[in-house]
Design a protein around this motif. Structure first.
Motif, PDB file in Angstrom:
ATOM      1  N   UNK A   1      -7.687 -10.610  -6.285  1.00 17.86           N
ATOM      2  CA  UNK A   1      -7.612  -9.146  -6.390  1.00 17.86           C
ATOM      3  C   UNK A   1      -8.962  -8.538  -6.730  1.00 17.86           C
ATOM      4  N   UNK A   2      -9.590  -9.019  -7.794  1.00 19.90           N
ATOM      5  CA  UNK A   2     -10.834  -8.381  -8.257  1.00 19.90           C
ATOM      6  C   UNK A   2     -11.947  -8.530  -7.219  1.00 19.90           C
ATOM      7  N   UNK A   3     -12.035  -9.710  -6.568  1.00 20.85           N
ATOM      8  CA  UNK A   3     -13.062  -9.890  -5.527  1.00 20.85           C
ATOM      9  C   UNK A   3     -12.781  -8.967  -4.346  1.00 20.85           C
ATOM     10  N   UNK A   4     -11.505  -8.864  -3.994  1.00 21.76           N
ATOM     11  CA  UNK A   4     -11.124  -8.024  -2.852  1.00 21.76           C
ATOM     12  C   UNK A   4     -11.481  -6.564  -3.118  1.00 21.76           C
ATOM     13  N   UNK A   5     -11.207  -6.095  -4.337  1.00 22.19           N
ATOM     14  CA  UNK A   5     -11.469  -4.677  -4.651  1.00 22.19           C
ATOM     15  C   UNK A   5     -12.954  -4.403  -4.825  1.00 22.19           C
ATOM     16  N   UNK A   6     -13.703  -5.356  -5.373  1.00 24.44           N
ATOM     17  CA  UNK A   6     -15.127  -5.112  -5.631  1.00 24.44           C
ATOM     18  C   UNK A   6     -15.288  -3.853  -6.462  1.00 24.44           C
ATOM     19  N   UNK A   7     -16.132  -2.921  -5.988  1.00 26.88           N
ATOM     20  CA  UNK A   7     -16.353  -1.667  -6.725  1.00 26.88           C
ATOM     21  C   UNK A   7     -15.476  -0.529  -6.200  1.00 26.88           C
ATOM     22  N   UNK A   8     -14.542  -0.852  -5.335  1.00 23.36           N
ATOM     23  CA  UNK A   8     -13.686   0.188  -4.743  1.00 23.36           C
ATOM     24  C   UNK A   8     -12.506   0.512  -5.654  1.00 23.36           C
ATOM     25  N   UNK A   9     -11.851   1.617  -5.337  1.00 19.45           N
ATOM     26  CA  UNK A   9     -10.517   1.870  -5.864  1.00 19.45           C
ATOM     27  C   UNK A   9      -9.555   0.968  -5.085  1.00 19.45           C
ATOM     28  N   UNK A  10      -8.350   0.786  -5.626  1.00 20.44           N
ATOM     29  CA  UNK A  10      -7.371  -0.046  -4.924  1.00 20.44           C
ATOM     30  C   UNK A  10      -5.983   0.548  -5.005  1.00 20.44           C
ATOM     31  N   UNK A  11      -5.179   0.255  -3.985  1.00 21.11           N
ATOM     32  CA  UNK A  11      -3.752   0.594  -4.045  1.00 21.11           C
ATOM     33  C   UNK A  11      -2.976  -0.676  -3.695  1.00 21.11           C
ATOM     34  N   UNK A  12      -2.173  -1.104  -4.651  1.00 19.75           N
ATOM     35  CA  UNK A  12      -1.336  -2.296  -4.479  1.00 19.75           C
ATOM     36  C   UNK A  12       0.097  -1.801  -4.359  1.00 19.75           C
ATOM     37  N   UNK A  13       0.759  -2.125  -3.241  1.00 19.07           N
ATOM     38  CA  UNK A  13       2.121  -1.620  -3.081  1.00 19.07           C
ATOM     39  C   UNK A  13       3.037  -2.715  -2.562  1.00 19.07           C
ATOM     40  N   UNK A  14       4.228  -2.796  -3.170  1.00 16.99           N
ATOM     41  CA  UNK A  14       5.164  -3.868  -2.828  1.00 16.99           C
ATOM     42  C   UNK A  14       6.235  -3.379  -1.867  1.00 16.99           C
ATOM     43  N   UNK A  15       6.735  -4.345  -1.070  1.00  8.91           N
ATOM     44  CA  UNK A  15       7.805  -4.100  -0.094  1.00  8.91           C
ATOM     45  C   UNK A  15       8.913  -5.099  -0.352  1.00  8.91           C
ATOM     46  N   UNK A  16      10.157  -4.679  -0.292  1.00  7.59           N
ATOM     47  CA  UNK A  16      11.245  -5.614  -0.614  1.00  7.59           C
ATOM     48  C   UNK A  16      11.267  -6.875   0.251  1.00  7.59           C
TER      49      UNK A  16
ATOM     50  N   UNK B   1      13.827  -2.397   7.969  1.00  6.91           N
ATOM     51  CA  UNK B   1      13.449  -1.173   8.683  1.00  6.91           C
ATOM     52  C   UNK B   1      12.520  -0.229   7.929  1.00  6.91           C
ATOM     53  N   UNK B   2      12.856   0.091   6.690  1.00  8.71           N
ATOM     54  CA  UNK B   2      12.026   1.071   5.962  1.00  8.71           C
ATOM     55  C   UNK B   2      10.619   0.506   5.741  1.00  8.71           C
ATOM     56  N   UNK B   3      10.553  -0.776   5.364  1.00  4.60           N
ATOM     57  CA  UNK B   3       9.238  -1.414   5.142  1.00  4.60           C
ATOM     58  C   UNK B   3       8.409  -1.394   6.414  1.00  4.60           C
ATOM     59  N   UNK B   4       9.045  -1.566   7.562  1.00  7.15           N
ATOM     60  CA  UNK B   4       8.320  -1.543   8.840  1.00  7.15           C
ATOM     61  C   UNK B   4       7.685  -0.174   9.053  1.00  7.15           C
ATOM     62  N   UNK B   5       8.432   0.887   8.735  1.00  3.53           N
ATOM     63  CA  UNK B   5       7.854   2.237   8.902  1.00  3.53           C
ATOM     64  C   UNK B   5       6.744   2.475   7.879  1.00  3.53           C
ATOM     65  N   UNK B   6       6.927   1.974   6.666  1.00  2.00           N
ATOM     66  CA  UNK B   6       5.904   2.200   5.626  1.00  2.00           C
ATOM     67  C   UNK B   6       4.593   1.507   5.984  1.00  2.00           C
ATOM     68  N   UNK B   7       4.685   0.246   6.413  1.00  2.00           N
ATOM     69  CA  UNK B   7       3.437  -0.490   6.695  1.00  2.00           C
ATOM     70  C   UNK B   7       2.736   0.063   7.923  1.00  2.00           C
ATOM     71  N   UNK B   8       3.520   0.503   8.920  1.00  2.00           N
ATOM     72  CA  UNK B   8       2.894   1.150  10.081  1.00  2.00           C
ATOM     73  C   UNK B   8       2.206   2.438   9.675  1.00  2.00           C
TER      74      UNK B   8
END
Ligand code: BEZ
Length: 212
Positions: free
Chosen positions: A24-39, A44-51
């Motif tokens: 996580x920390x290497x991936x974010x580096x000095x950026x902001x990050x958004x971590x979001x989970x999907x069931x 169906x709903x997750x497919x629309x969210x990720x698209x």
């Protein structure tokens, strides 16, 4: 596992993903990050969210925010599912999805709420600042897809208020007037905000968005 509260350090982790092993920390580096989970994958709903998330990537990039999704299925499943998402949402999923089969990250971030579902995550959102502190948490049930316009809006507010002594009022969007921080006297505010301060009440002072 403890509840993660605003201001806490985001717990670091290393995990498999649709794009290989990620820290996580290497991936974010000095950026902001958004971590979001999907069931779960192939739902169906997750497919629309990720698209939708993929279509919004340019907007997250503009704000220097790196996206990281998660579901409790494996990396091979994610790769197959991404093909479907790209097809039905006419996009390209261009950020990693953590393959949290052992639920290590889900447990670390308290993403499984047993009274909702014992095995699948809820729809959690964690917005992480460059200093790795958690600035926002959201929790939606599996049956309700998230509003990605709202996620961008709240990032605009978090970034504005991180760098200026202001707060954002209800339904605020970038460019609209903001609230002067209660810690600043009206006299000081008038010096600090050259574009003017309107005192609606002694405790409610408005000024133009300093970044607009
Ligand atoms: C969905 O993404 O559509 C979904 C996933 C798990 C439970 C309910 C809906």
């Amino acid at each position: 596992m403890a509840t993660i509260r605003l201001g806490d350090k985001a717990p670091d982790f290393t995990a498999e993903s649709s794009m290989g092993t990620i820290n996580l920390y290497d991936y974010l580096g000095d950026s902001w990050g958004i971590l979001f989970s999907h069931p779960a994958d192939f739902t169906p709903v997750c497919t629309t969210e990720l698209g939708t998330a993929a279509k919004f990537k340019d907007e997250f990039d503009k704000r220097n925010v790196k996206m990281l999704a998660l579901s409790v299925d494996g990396a091979a499943s994610h790769v197959e599912w991404i093909k479907d998402i790209n097809e039905v949402q006419q996009t390209t999923v261009n950020f990693p999805i953590i393959a949290d089969e052992d639920k290590k990250v889900s447990d670390l971030y308290d993403m499984i709420h047993p009274n909702a579902d014992n095995n699948l995550t809820v729809r959690s959102v964690f917005i992480i600042a460059p200093d790795k502190t958690v600035k926002l948490t959201l929790t939606y049930p599996a049956s309700t897809g998230r509003n990605f316009y709202e996620l961008l809006r709240v990032i605009d507010s978090l970034q504005l208020t991180a760098y200026h002594k202001v707060a954002t009022p209800a339904n605020w969007e970038h460019g609209q007037d903001v609230v002067v921080s209660p810690a600043i006297s009206t006299e000081d505010a008038k010096t600090m905000f050259e574009r003017g301060v309107k005192e609606v009440k002694p405790y409610l002072r408005m000024t133009p968005d300093p970044t607009a």
